[in-house]
Each structure stands twice: as C-alpha cells, then as structure tokens.
Design a protein around this motif. Structure first.
Motif, PDB file in Angstrom:
ATOM      1  N   THR A 118      68.971  14.711   1.916  1.00  0.00           N
ATOM      2  CA  THR A 118      70.364  14.856   1.345  1.00  0.00           C
ATOM      3  C   THR A 118      70.820  16.073   1.257  1.00  0.00           C
ATOM      4  N   VAL A 119      72.218  16.168   1.793  1.00  0.00           N
ATOM      5  CA  VAL A 119      72.919  17.418   1.650  1.00  0.00           C
ATOM      6  C   VAL A 119      73.429  17.871   0.321  1.00  0.00           C
ATOM      7  N   ALA A 120      73.342  19.186   0.265  1.00  0.00           N
ATOM      8  CA  ALA A 120      73.652  19.816  -1.110  1.00  0.00           C
ATOM      9  C   ALA A 120      74.723  20.929  -0.684  1.00  0.00           C
ATOM     10  N   GLN A 121      75.408  21.327  -1.705  1.00  0.00           N
ATOM     11  CA  GLN A 121      76.618  22.576  -1.676  1.00  0.00           C
ATOM     12  C   GLN A 121      75.944  23.731  -1.881  1.00  0.00           C
ATOM     13  N   TYR A 122      76.497  24.815  -1.071  1.00  0.00           N
ATOM     14  CA  TYR A 122      76.114  26.139  -1.434  1.00  0.00           C
ATOM     15  C   TYR A 122      77.376  26.944  -1.208  1.00  0.00           C
ATOM     16  N   GLY A 123      77.354  28.089  -1.839  1.00  0.00           N
ATOM     17  CA  GLY A 123      78.560  29.007  -1.907  1.00  0.00           C
ATOM     18  C   GLY A 123      78.547  30.157  -2.546  1.00  0.00           C
ATOM     19  N   ASP A 124      79.576  31.001  -2.497  1.00  0.00           N
ATOM     20  CA  ASP A 124      79.517  32.108  -3.516  1.00  0.00           C
ATOM     21  C   ASP A 124      81.166  32.816  -3.302  1.00  0.00           C
ATOM     22  N   TYR A 125      81.419  33.500  -4.033  1.00  0.00           N
ATOM     23  CA  TYR A 125      82.737  34.216  -4.013  1.00  0.00           C
ATOM     24  C   TYR A 125      82.800  35.352  -4.641  1.00  0.00           C
ATOM     25  N   ILE A 126      83.912  36.476  -4.059  1.00  0.00           N
ATOM     26  CA  ILE A 126      84.205  37.695  -4.574  1.00  0.00           C
ATOM     27  C   ILE A 126      85.530  37.741  -5.010  1.00  0.00           C
ATOM     28  N   THR A 127      85.700  38.492  -6.347  1.00  0.00           N
ATOM     29  CA  THR A 127      86.764  38.606  -6.816  1.00  0.00           C
ATOM     30  C   THR A 127      87.421  39.890  -6.735  1.00  0.00           C
ATOM     31  N   ALA A 128      88.630  40.145  -6.342  1.00  0.00           N
ATOM     32  CA  ALA A 128      89.180  41.509  -6.141  1.00  0.00           C
ATOM     33  C   ALA A 128      90.438  41.527  -7.140  1.00  0.00           C
ATOM     34  N   THR A 129      90.968  42.840  -7.569  1.00  0.00           N
ATOM     35  CA  THR A 129      91.751  43.001  -8.490  1.00  0.00           C
ATOM     36  C   THR A 129      92.985  43.410  -7.782  1.00  0.00           C
ATOM     37  N   ASP A 130      94.186  43.455  -8.345  1.00  0.00           N
ATOM     38  CA  ASP A 130      95.595  43.826  -8.048  1.00  0.00           C
ATOM     39  C   ASP A 130      95.442  45.355  -7.739  1.00  0.00           C
ATOM     40  N   VAL A 131      94.539  46.098  -8.478  1.00  0.00           N
ATOM     41  CA  VAL A 131      94.521  47.526  -8.586  1.00  0.00           C
ATOM     42  C   VAL A 131      93.911  47.878  -7.060  1.00  0.00           C
ATOM     43  N   VAL A 132      92.851  47.219  -6.936  1.00  0.00           N
ATOM     44  CA  VAL A 132      92.142  47.173  -5.540  1.00  0.00           C
ATOM     45  C   VAL A 132      93.024  47.228  -4.331  1.00  0.00           C
ATOM     46  N   ASP A 133      93.797  46.181  -4.657  1.00  0.00           N
ATOM     47  CA  ASP A 133      94.762  45.608  -3.622  1.00  0.00           C
ATOM     48  C   ASP A 133      95.842  46.643  -3.371  1.00  0.00           C
ATOM     49  N   TYR A 134      96.288  47.297  -4.248  1.00  0.00           N
ATOM     50  CA  TYR A 134      97.437  48.383  -3.982  1.00  0.00           C
ATOM     51  C   TYR A 134      96.916  49.755  -3.894  1.00  0.00           C
ATOM     52  N   ASP A 185      95.575  33.464 -14.868  1.00  0.00           N
ATOM     53  CA  ASP A 185      96.059  34.892 -14.423  1.00  0.00           C
ATOM     54  C   ASP A 185      97.359  34.979 -14.615  1.00  0.00           C
ATOM     55  N   PRO A 186      97.671  35.099 -15.806  1.00  0.00           N
ATOM     56  CA  PRO A 186      99.043  35.426 -16.198  1.00  0.00           C
ATOM     57  C   PRO A 186      99.905  36.406 -15.723  1.00  0.00           C
ATOM     58  N   LEU A 187      99.184  37.458 -15.332  1.00  0.00           N
ATOM     59  CA  LEU A 187      99.814  38.768 -14.950  1.00  0.00           C
ATOM     60  C   LEU A 187      99.297  39.083 -13.568  1.00  0.00           C
ATOM     61  N   ASN A 188      98.758  38.027 -12.506  1.00  0.00           N
ATOM     62  CA  ASN A 188      98.647  38.341 -11.258  1.00  0.00           C
ATOM     63  C   ASN A 188      97.684  39.252 -10.890  1.00  0.00           C
ATOM     64  N   GLN A 189      96.608  39.432 -11.819  1.00  0.00           N
ATOM     65  CA  GLN A 189      95.619  40.603 -11.453  1.00  0.00           C
ATOM     66  C   GLN A 189      94.288  40.258 -10.649  1.00  0.00           C
ATOM     67  N   ARG A 190      94.146  39.029 -10.391  1.00  0.00           N
ATOM     68  CA  ARG A 190      92.907  38.563  -9.708  1.00  0.00           C
ATOM     69  C   ARG A 190      93.344  37.729  -8.366  1.00  0.00           C
TER      70      ARG A 190
END
Length: 322
Positions: free
Chosen positions: A83-99, A289-294
């Motif tokens: 039986t197939v299962a789901q696997y996964g993960d994610y990373i969050t980056a802030t707008d400060v890191v971006d700019y 995310d009302p202030l577009n921070q993530r």
C-alpha cells in the motif's frame, strides 16, 4: 506600466524547481535502482498494488503413454500486496530572507529538498530490504548480537551468498533503473548486485579475488557507485547502507551488506504523484499570511517498497576494521 509578476509566470517557475528537485533525487536514489517498478494509475480507487509471482512447474520426467492424455499441471501464483503512502516535508522562508539574502533562496531550497527526498526514499527501500529473511553473519557469529569486532566480511561469505542465490534459482540482474530518468531501464551485464557500506568496502577491497573497476575488461555498463566485483557479485557502495547501531557484541555497530538477484523487490507510486515540488510564493497565503511574510517550498511523494521474493535477497551482517 504593467508589472510582470508570479501571477503571469508561476508554471514555468515551478517547473524549473521541479526539475532541480528531480535531478537531485535520481542520482542519489541507490537502493531503488534494481526494483520492479509498477505504478498505480491515478484515480484507480485504491492505493494498494498487487505483485503476482508464478511458481515454476515441476519437470515432466514421466514418459507419455501412447494415446493417453496425461493429467497435466496447474499454475500456482503468489500475490504480494503493498500500500502506497505519502511522504514529504517543506521549508519556510520569510520575506526578510528573500530581500536581504544574496543567495537564490528558492533554488537553494529546491536543491536541499531534493537531497532530503532522495535520502528519504533511499532509506525507505533500504529498511524494507534489510528485513529480508536470508542472513549470514561474519566470523563465528550466529546472530546479530554475537557479531564481534573481528567478524568481518570475507570472500568465503560472498561465495556462500552466491551459492544460496543460485540454489534458490535467483536469476542474475540484467537491467537497472536509468539514473538519467528515474523510471526507464538500461541493460546491465548480468551479475548479482551487492550494496555495501563504505566502511565494509574498505575490507572488501583487500580480499583475495577482489577485482576493482579499473581492471574490468569493459567499463561500458558500470553502475553508479560501483567499486568492483568479487566472485559473481558486483558491488556498489553507499554511506546509506544499513547500520544496526550498537547491536553487536559489546555494543559494536553491525553493518548489513545486501546481495540480490533479479526481481527481488518492487516499488510502486501513484502515477503523476511520484514526486512533486510545491512552491508557495510570498503573497500566496491569503488571510493566513496577511502581510506577505512567508513563502514555502516543499516536496511530496507517494511511495512504497516491498520484497517480492525473499529467496532472491541475502543480507550479510558483519563488523568493520578499526
């Protein structure tokens, strides 16, 4: 003047990161390269796959009698489900890191996630294969807990593994998953395949009968990670090989070397859902995310590995040289 934003080009950006992630996964996915791959169609109403194995018929050694039809034989099948299962993960980056960052953050993130996805899938297959029922132990050990510091891999052990596989009628491997695609296959010169930890490979290379890849008559069909051959086994090395930590005598680590024939195990995914990179850019979170921070970047995979025939798979548990 109108601005070009992610609203206009999200598909191309996502495809770019998808490609980066997939390119990272495929070369590192060592343990999956010799599997039967059978995907489940999307929207099939199930996440369970059935692998079917037909048993050989006994030799028909009784002479036929003139004019008399023999009784005949019946086919016998063994079904193996997974039986197939789901696997996964994610990373969050802030707008400060971006700019503030000089690095292309989403590109770096896709590469890091690709390594994590490859490592995850590799370990999933490894752990399934390491639970096989055929096992030899180094030296005088009779179980994992009795493997002591001097119980190393030997040429005799490798030959015993080959003998067992042959007696079990395990065919040699002749195909492997194409590392450039991750799903199609490429031909391979017939052999049994051994997967060995780098620390055990150190001992293998010093054994009588060892042939390094530099001494092969032909190197056209080398496997990724291949280091050499002993008897009828070609070995690939990886630091991801199974280690039973502190499981041996006096609490030493016990290393598992896997040797397999063809059709020993299988892998399945849901078609179209095998691996995805999911990017949620700044501003995509709505009221959450009302202030577009993530912004987030992640991966998700559907996956299962299953031993199809224990007779075609052998594990050797040993210590390593200091």
């Amino acid at each position: 003047m109108p601005n070009t934003t992610r609203t206009q080009i999200p598909a191309e950006v996502n495809n770019f990161y998808d490609r980066t992630l997939l390119e990272r996964v495929t070369p590192l996915f060592i343990f999956g390269k010799w599997a039967q791959i059978r995907d489940i169609p999307a929207n099939a109403g199930t996440s369970t796959i059935k692998f079917r194995r037909y048993a050989n018929l006994s030799a028909a050694t009784t002479p036929l009698s003139e004019g008399i039809t023999p009784a005949g034989s019946q086919l016998s099948v063994t079904d193996v489900t997974a039986t197939v299962a789901q696997y996964g993960d994610y990373i969050t980056a802030t707008d400060v890191v971006d700019y503030e960052s000089e690095d292309p953050v989403l590109m770096e993130t896709a590469q890091i996630l690709g390594d994590q996805a490859a490592d995850t899938l590799d370990q999933l297959v490894r752990d399934v294969l390491s639970a096989g029922t055929n096992v030899y132990y180094g030296g005088s050990a009779v179980s994992r807990v009795t493997v002591a510091a001097g119980d190393l891999i030997t040429a005799a052990l490798v030959k015993k593994v080959v003998r067992l596989l042959k007696n079990n009628l395990a065919r040699k491997v002749t195909m492997m998953v194409d590392p450039s695609t991750g799903y199609s296959t490429v031909p391979l010169q017939m052999c049994y395949v051994g997967i060995v930890h780098t620390n055990v490979a150190y001992t293998l290379k010093g054994l009588t009968g060892w042939t390094s890849i530099e001494k092969y008559a032909s190197t056209k069909t080398l496997m990724e990670g291949e280091i050499g051959a002993l008897d009828e086994v070609r070995f690939v090395e990886t630091t991801n090989a199974k280690v039973f930590t502190a499981s041996g005598a006096a609490g030493i680590d016990v290393y598992a070397t896997l040797v397999m024939g063809a059709n020993a195990y299988g892998i399945s995914r849901i078609s179209g859902q095998s691996l995805k990179n999911i990017v949620k850019p700044l501003g995509s979170g709505g009221s959450a995310d009302p202030l577009n921070q993530r912004a987030t970047s992640g991966w998700k995979s559907t996956f299962v590995a299953k031993i199809l025939n224990n007779a075609f798979l052998v594990r050797v548990e040993t210590a390593i040289e200091a």
